[in-house]
Design a protein around this motif. Sequence first.
Motif, short mmCIF file in Angstrom:
data_model
loop_
_atom_site.label_atom_id
_atom_site.label_comp_id
_atom_site.label_asym_id
_atom_site.label_seq_id
_atom_site.Cartn_x
_atom_site.Cartn_y
_atom_site.Cartn_z
N THR A 266 29.06 12.12 68.58
CA THR A 266 29.09 13.53 68.98
C THR A 266 27.80 14.28 68.61
OG1 THR A 266 30.18 14.10 66.89
CG2 THR A 266 31.59 13.63 68.79
N GLY A 267 26.85 13.58 67.99
CA GLY A 267 25.58 14.20 67.64
C GLY A 267 25.62 15.07 66.40
N LEU A 268 26.63 14.88 65.54
CA LEU A 268 26.77 15.71 64.35
C LEU A 268 25.78 15.33 63.24
CD1 LEU A 268 28.42 17.92 62.88
CD2 LEU A 268 29.99 16.11 62.11
N LEU A 269 25.28 14.08 63.23
CA LEU A 269 24.43 13.61 62.15
C LEU A 269 23.03 14.21 62.20
CD1 LEU A 269 25.33 9.80 61.99
CD2 LEU A 269 26.46 11.73 60.89
N SER A 270 22.62 14.69 63.36
CA SER A 270 21.25 15.16 63.52
C SER A 270 20.99 16.41 62.67
CB SER A 270 20.98 15.48 64.99
OG SER A 270 19.68 15.98 65.16
N GLY A 271 19.94 16.35 61.86
CA GLY A 271 19.52 17.49 61.07
C GLY A 271 20.30 17.76 59.82
N LYS A 272 21.18 16.86 59.43
CA LYS A 272 21.99 17.06 58.22
C LYS A 272 21.66 16.00 57.18
CE LYS A 272 25.82 19.51 60.37
NZ LYS A 272 25.13 19.72 61.67
N SER A 273 21.87 16.36 55.93
CA SER A 273 21.57 15.44 54.84
C SER A 273 22.47 14.21 54.90
CB SER A 273 21.77 16.14 53.49
OG SER A 273 21.71 15.21 52.42
N PRO A 274 21.90 12.98 54.91
CA PRO A 274 22.73 11.77 54.96
C PRO A 274 23.61 11.61 53.72
CG PRO A 274 20.44 11.21 54.59
CD PRO A 274 20.47 12.67 54.93
N VAL A 275 23.11 12.09 52.56
CA VAL A 275 23.91 11.98 51.34
C VAL A 275 25.15 12.86 51.44
CG1 VAL A 275 23.90 12.23 48.84
CG2 VAL A 275 21.83 11.49 50.02
N GLY A 276 24.97 14.08 51.91
CA GLY A 276 26.11 14.98 52.07
C GLY A 276 27.12 14.47 53.07
N LEU A 277 26.64 13.91 54.18
CA LEU A 277 27.56 13.35 55.18
C LEU A 277 28.32 12.15 54.63
CD1 LEU A 277 25.23 13.55 58.31
CD2 LEU A 277 27.38 14.80 58.00
N ALA A 278 27.63 11.29 53.90
CA ALA A 278 28.30 10.12 53.32
C ALA A 278 29.36 10.54 52.31
CB ALA A 278 27.28 9.19 52.68
N ALA A 279 29.04 11.50 51.44
CA ALA A 279 30.00 11.97 50.45
C ALA A 279 31.20 12.64 51.12
CB ALA A 279 29.33 12.95 49.49
N ALA A 280 30.94 13.44 52.15
CA ALA A 280 32.04 14.10 52.86
C ALA A 280 32.91 13.08 53.59
CB ALA A 280 31.46 15.10 53.87
N ALA A 281 32.29 12.04 54.15
CA ALA A 281 33.07 11.00 54.84
C ALA A 281 33.97 10.25 53.86
CB ALA A 281 32.13 10.03 55.54
N VAL A 282 33.46 9.97 52.67
CA VAL A 282 34.27 9.29 51.65
C VAL A 282 35.44 10.17 51.22
CG1 VAL A 282 34.25 8.41 49.29
CG2 VAL A 282 32.39 7.83 50.83
N TYR A 283 35.16 11.44 51.04
CA TYR A 283 36.24 12.36 50.62
C TYR A 283 37.29 12.50 51.72
CZ TYR A 283 38.67 16.63 49.28
OH TYR A 283 39.64 17.55 48.97
N ALA A 284 36.85 12.68 52.97
CA ALA A 284 37.80 12.80 54.09
C ALA A 284 38.61 11.52 54.26
CB ALA A 284 37.04 13.13 55.38
N ALA A 285 37.95 10.36 54.11
CA ALA A 285 38.66 9.09 54.25
C ALA A 285 39.69 8.91 53.14
CB ALA A 285 37.67 7.93 54.23
N SER A 286 39.38 9.39 51.93
CA SER A 286 40.36 9.29 50.84
C SER A 286 41.60 10.15 51.11
CB SER A 286 39.71 9.70 49.52
OG SER A 286 39.36 11.08 49.54
N LEU A 287 41.40 11.29 51.78
CA LEU A 287 42.55 12.11 52.15
C LEU A 287 43.39 11.42 53.21
CD1 LEU A 287 40.92 15.68 52.36
CD2 LEU A 287 42.23 14.69 50.47
N LEU A 288 42.73 10.79 54.19
CA LEU A 288 43.46 10.13 55.28
C LEU A 288 44.20 8.88 54.80
CD1 LEU A 288 40.74 10.42 58.08
CD2 LEU A 288 42.81 11.79 57.83
N THR A 289 43.73 8.26 53.74
CA THR A 289 44.39 7.05 53.22
C THR A 289 45.25 7.34 51.99
OG1 THR A 289 42.39 6.56 51.95
CG2 THR A 289 42.61 5.51 54.12
N ASN A 290 45.44 8.62 51.68
CA ASN A 290 46.30 9.05 50.57
C ASN A 290 45.84 8.51 49.21
OD1 ASN A 290 48.09 10.48 52.27
ND2 ASN A 290 49.14 8.56 52.81
#
Length: 326
Positions: A266-290
Motif C-alpha cells: 500500500t506504499g506505507l513504508l515510504s518516508g517512515k523510520s524502518p525501526v519504528g515500523l518494525a517495532a509497531a509491526a511486532v506490537y500489532a502482531a502480539s495483539l493479533l496473536t494474544n
Amino acid sequence: MSDTTTRTISNERTEQEIAEETSETESATTCPECGGNLVTDTEHGETVCGDCGLVVEEDEIDRGPEWRAFDASERDEKSRVGAPTTNMMHDKGLSTNIGWQDKDAYGNSLSSSQREKMQRLRTWNERFRTRDSKERNLKQALGEIDRMASALGLPKNVRETASVIYRRALDEDLLPGRSIEGVATASLYAAARQANTPRSIDEMITVSRVGEMEMTRTYRYIVRELNLEIQPADPESYVPRFASDLDLSDETERRARELLDSARETGLLSGKSPVGLAAAAVYAASLLTNEKVTQSEVSEVASISEVTIRNRYKELLEAEHDLTAA
C-alpha cells in the motif's frame, strides 16, 4: 604416409602410454622388493610394505582434514598452523604476543627479576607492533570497532567488513579533521547495514563515544567518498531481533512480517523510520496473536518512543484492512 599407417602408429603410442601408466600405478601400490601390498602409516608419516616391512616413503605430509577437537587445549595440540589472518587486527594477526602468564615452558613460576624482564619485553613488544602513527591510529580504531560490535551483539563478518571500510578510509586520507571514534562508528554502522543486520542510530550512539550529529555526518561522508552500495534499511530485518528480545513466538514474528508486506504493497513504508515500523509491526502482531506485550516493553527494546509505536501500529492495521477489503 597414408591414413592407415598414421592411425596404426597412434594406436601403438596410446597402448604404450597406457602400459606405462599401468606399470607406474602398480609400482606405487606394490613393494619394489617383494611385490607385496603397501600400507600407509598416517601416525608416523610412512609408507611400508605389509609383508616384508620395507619403508618405501617417510616424512610424508598429511594433507587430510584436521582431527576433531572438543575444547581449546585439544584444538591447540592438533593444529598444524597458526591463526588465520584477519582484518580485525592492525597487523592482520601476523605479529607475536608475549603471554601474560609469568611461567616458563615447564609451568614453573618465574623469579622476580625474570618477571620484571618479561614485563619490559611486553612493553617493548607492544611499542614495536605499531611502527608509525598510521598503525597506532588503526589499532585504536579497530579496538573501538570490536568494543562497539560486542556491545551491540554484531557477528564477526560485520566486524571484518567494518575493519575493511575503516582501512579504506585511512588509505584514502578521509580521516583528517574527523575523530577516530566517529569514523569507526560510521564504518560499523555501514557494515551492519551492508550485512543486513542493521542497528538504529540511537543504538549506535548508546555504545559510541561520539554524538549523533558527528556520527551521521561522518557516515554520509564515508558512504559518498568510498562509493559504498548500501540499500535502504528494510523494516523486516529488525523484526527477528525485536521478537527474540521480547521472547515472542514464531507465529507473532510471521504475523509481523505479513503486516509489513501489506504496508509495503500500500506504499506505507515510504518516508517512515524502518525501526519504528518494525517495532509497531511486532506490537500489532502480539495483539493479533494474544501475546501480552506492552508498548513500553517494545519501546525499550527498539529504543523509540511509545507515541511512535501507537501511531504506526494503527496505520499498519488499517493498511492490512484496506488491502484485504480491496
